[in-house]
Scaffold this active site. Sequence first.
Site, PDB file in Angstrom:
ATOM      1  N   SER A   1       0.852  -0.950   0.192  1.00  0.00           N
ATOM      2  CA  SER A   1       0.073   0.001   0.103  1.00  0.00           C
ATOM      3  C   SER A   1       0.928   1.135  -0.006  1.00  0.00           C
ATOM      4  O   SER A   1       2.110   1.208   0.412  1.00  0.00           O
ATOM      5  CB  SER A   1      -1.004  -0.016   1.349  1.00  0.00           C
ATOM      6  OG  SER A   1       0.025   0.382   2.349  1.00  0.00           O
ATOM      7  N   ASP A   2       0.377   2.421  -0.553  1.00  0.00           N
ATOM      8  CA  ASP A   2       1.014   3.670  -0.265  1.00  0.00           C
ATOM      9  C   ASP A   2       0.931   3.834   1.420  1.00  0.00           C
ATOM     10  O   ASP A   2      -0.051   3.254   2.171  1.00  0.00           O
ATOM     11  CB  ASP A   2       0.433   4.938  -1.281  1.00  0.00           C
ATOM     12  CG  ASP A   2       1.412   5.805  -1.321  1.00  0.00           C
ATOM     13  OD1 ASP A   2       2.195   5.851  -0.435  1.00  0.00           O
ATOM     14  OD2 ASP A   2       1.321   6.758  -2.332  1.00  0.00           O
ATOM     15  N   CYS A   3       1.868   4.757   1.866  1.00  0.00           N
ATOM     16  CA  CYS A   3       2.086   4.654   3.238  1.00  0.00           C
ATOM     17  C   CYS A   3       0.879   5.236   3.951  1.00  0.00           C
ATOM     18  O   CYS A   3       0.292   6.343   3.644  1.00  0.00           O
ATOM     19  CB  CYS A   3       3.352   5.359   3.651  1.00  0.00           C
ATOM     20  SG  CYS A   3       4.745   4.456   2.744  1.00  0.00           S
TER      21      CYS A   3
END
Length: 798
Positions: free
Chosen positions: A313-315
């Site tokens: 996932s993006d952060c």
Amino acid sequence: MATSCLLPCIAVLFLAAFVSSSRNMSLGPIQVDVPNDFSYVCDPQRFRQQGLDMDKFTYCNKSLSYQVRAKDLVDQMTLDDKVQQMGNSAKGVFRIGLPKYEWWSEALHGVSDVGPGVKFDNVVPGATSFPTVILTAASFNQSLWRNIGQVVSTEARAMYNLGNAGLTFWSPNINVVRDPRWGRITETAGEDPFVVGTYAINYVRGLQDVQGAEQSSDPNSRPLKVSSCCKHYTAYDVDAWEGVDRFHFNALVAEQDMLETFNRPFEMCVKDGDVSSVMCSYNRVNGFPTCADPNLLKGTIREEWDLHGYIVSDCDSIEVMVDGHKWLDDKGDDASAQTLKAGLDLDCGDFYPDYLKSAVLNGKVREAEIDRSLNYLYVVLMRLGFFDGIEQYKSLGKGDVCTEQHIALASQAAREGTVLLKNEGGALPLSHVSKLAVIGPLAKATELMLGNYAGIPCQFVSPLDGLTKVGQLLSAVDHVIYQPGCGDPKCQNDSLILPAINAAKDADATIIFVGTNLSIENEGLDRTDLYLPGYQTQLINQVAAVSKGPVILVIMSAGGVDIQFAKDNEKIKSILWAGWPGEEGGLAIADVIFGRYNPGGKLPITWYTNEYVKQLPMTSMPLRPVDGYPGRTYKFYEGPTVYPFGYGISYTNFKYEVTSSPASLRFTLKPYQHCHSQNYMNKDQDSPCPAIIIEHSACTHFIQVEVTVHNVGMRDGNEVVMVYSAPPPGIVGAPIKQLIGFQRVHVAAGQNVKVKFSFNACDSFNIIDAAAYNLLPSGTHKILVADESVPLEVNFDY
Ligand SMILES: *[C@@H]1O[C@H](CO)[C@@H](O)[C@H](O)[C@H]1NC(C)=O
Ligand SMILES: *[C@@H]1O[C@H](CO)[C@@H](O)[C@H](O)[C@H]1NC(C)=O
Ligand SMILES: *[C@@H]1O[C@H](CO)[C@@H](O)[C@H](O)[C@H]1NC(C)=O
Ligand SMILES: *[C@@H]1O[C@H](CO)[C@@H](O)[C@H](O)[C@H]1NC(C)=O
């Protein structure tokens, strides 16, 4: 958000002297855990030190497959152990000899300390910082793209050996530039999905491929130099614009645009780059957060494209789902269960470690789904040699970072990307000038040249340093006078313009450095107009008006700027776009200005006029003209531009000759294959067999195109040959043209070079229709190269 780089990414501004040996950088203050304090996991001595017998752990048995070993590792973990490995900072399991691992490192254009996996210190004070990607893209040189990846992974691997970096790098960013206001243009390879995908393949292969093991019958055991990650999947290109931000934005995307534009680079990255990771984005697409969409993740990336690796996932994306999108009013455990089921293997963040256990215990997701994800993760670490080491990289160390060759490649990349936009009367290159005025708030740029996702560079060469040094070296300049004209890039008042005017008045040539920096276009910061910031336009006009000698304008920016006024100003003889050219930028610019290098870059994005962005909101996703809005990118927009996609001139002139064969193609349809209808603007145009669906066709037809490039000028030069196809006229919604191939060549003065292309009919002459079918239309297609046009007839026998 973590990736928005709120951390002090580059904490130290260090202006090194021009001398290339100055590498004694100051240290950044960020202290992070050393990600690895050992050479590899399956070292018997390491186990002994922990009071363990390595022979008892099947996951360390090298004669077994990675799949079997990964399974053994996961099967020894408790549920608590497992969820602790599912965030970017994996905790490890001491009991079974598994160390901690930090998954998050970045290497967009050089090893960067934006993620916690990388640190610079006394041992490794800096790494080679290449131009930002949009400038490197402008070179249209595939071998350069791959070489940069190779150099970056060598430095990364050396830093891993020293305990200064991880092995998993969440780069490159391969989102397509749909709108000229986007703040992250600098990170990307531009507006054309084919160019972006081709960039992705080359950079990913440069980072990942182990020499001699590029292909393998079992891609899940193919060794990796470092692991790369194509991000941000998908339809992600609004950061923060007029109150809309990526943490709340729901991108409404038609399947046609998805296949043709937004997903195409990702498909190329996974299928042809064989990338080992894909990152899903923050935004929603048609209502679904991308990280929670089983169709986008499992269905498309995992099954259809057959990813060999993991999805991350993006952060803090899962937190964004809960707190930003408020998707389904989920709390942490529901959201984590949904993303895991959708196919998200690793959470950059804490939601998986914090919530997955209760999600399993409450029956929201099967524990086996966790096992499956962990298996993907450990197979990637095994391919990287995290468990066994990789012999050929063992000796890499301090001496392999910031080497002379690496620094030379950074300056080469900046030279190759530089685009010459205007050159009246051959004002450039400059020969001898007695007094050179160097003006502008970007003339002394150092850190600015690195853009975002940067590390600490080996050294800096600012434009002023570069011009002074190269000017003296070539005895091309006697005196340099410098005036900033404005205090900083925002240029909020005109108090420093007068001294700049005075400097230019009696100079034999004036070079003005203007443009943007990260305070104007950046992650989390889209532009609202395309003008140069503040008083920069006034500075240029007023200086140009009084200049004695020729005026040369150098634009340093990521996105395009509306400089129509400068294009039209007769006093401004030359315009160069130098992007944000990395640590060696000033040297590259000086080499171009004094003619040590003949520029050959081409714009990888359309430079629109500011009028354009007044006509459509950034949030309108369609590429085609709809709702009274103009179309987007060169494929669908035919209105006025400042400079079009692919524009760029040279100090020499090129003439083209194009031949192609065959001139026509006949497809014989199989008994079960049918003609497909097509929507024509004029109903009379309808043909008995307008198109075929490509999926149903073997499509072994190839067209050979040979382009002879003649250098008819007086200087050796570099030219990018760009080949487009244009579909038969009159098809509703078809692109005006599309790039199908490009090659950069060096051609000596008076010489010619033959460039050969081979195009598969279905890959290069297709269109995606409104129903998202991939079609090959019948009729007269065109092959376009510069001003040349060659027809190609396509017919079907049925
Ligand atoms: C490793 O696996 C092979 C193949 O199953 C087996 O023959 C060997 O005994 C194993 N080695 C150890 C140390 O267990
Ligand atoms: C392409 O880039 C490589 C560096 O990787 C360079 O050696 C070569 O000269 C470049 N080609 C052209 C035509 O600029
Ligand atoms: C003008 O800008 C400079 C540099 O940004 C700043 O130092 C100065 O205070 C400003 N002057 C006025 C009058 O606002
Ligand atoms: C960018 O410009 C702003 C405003 O002009 C300035 O405050 C900032 O220091 C600049 N940053 C860099 C890296 O040049």
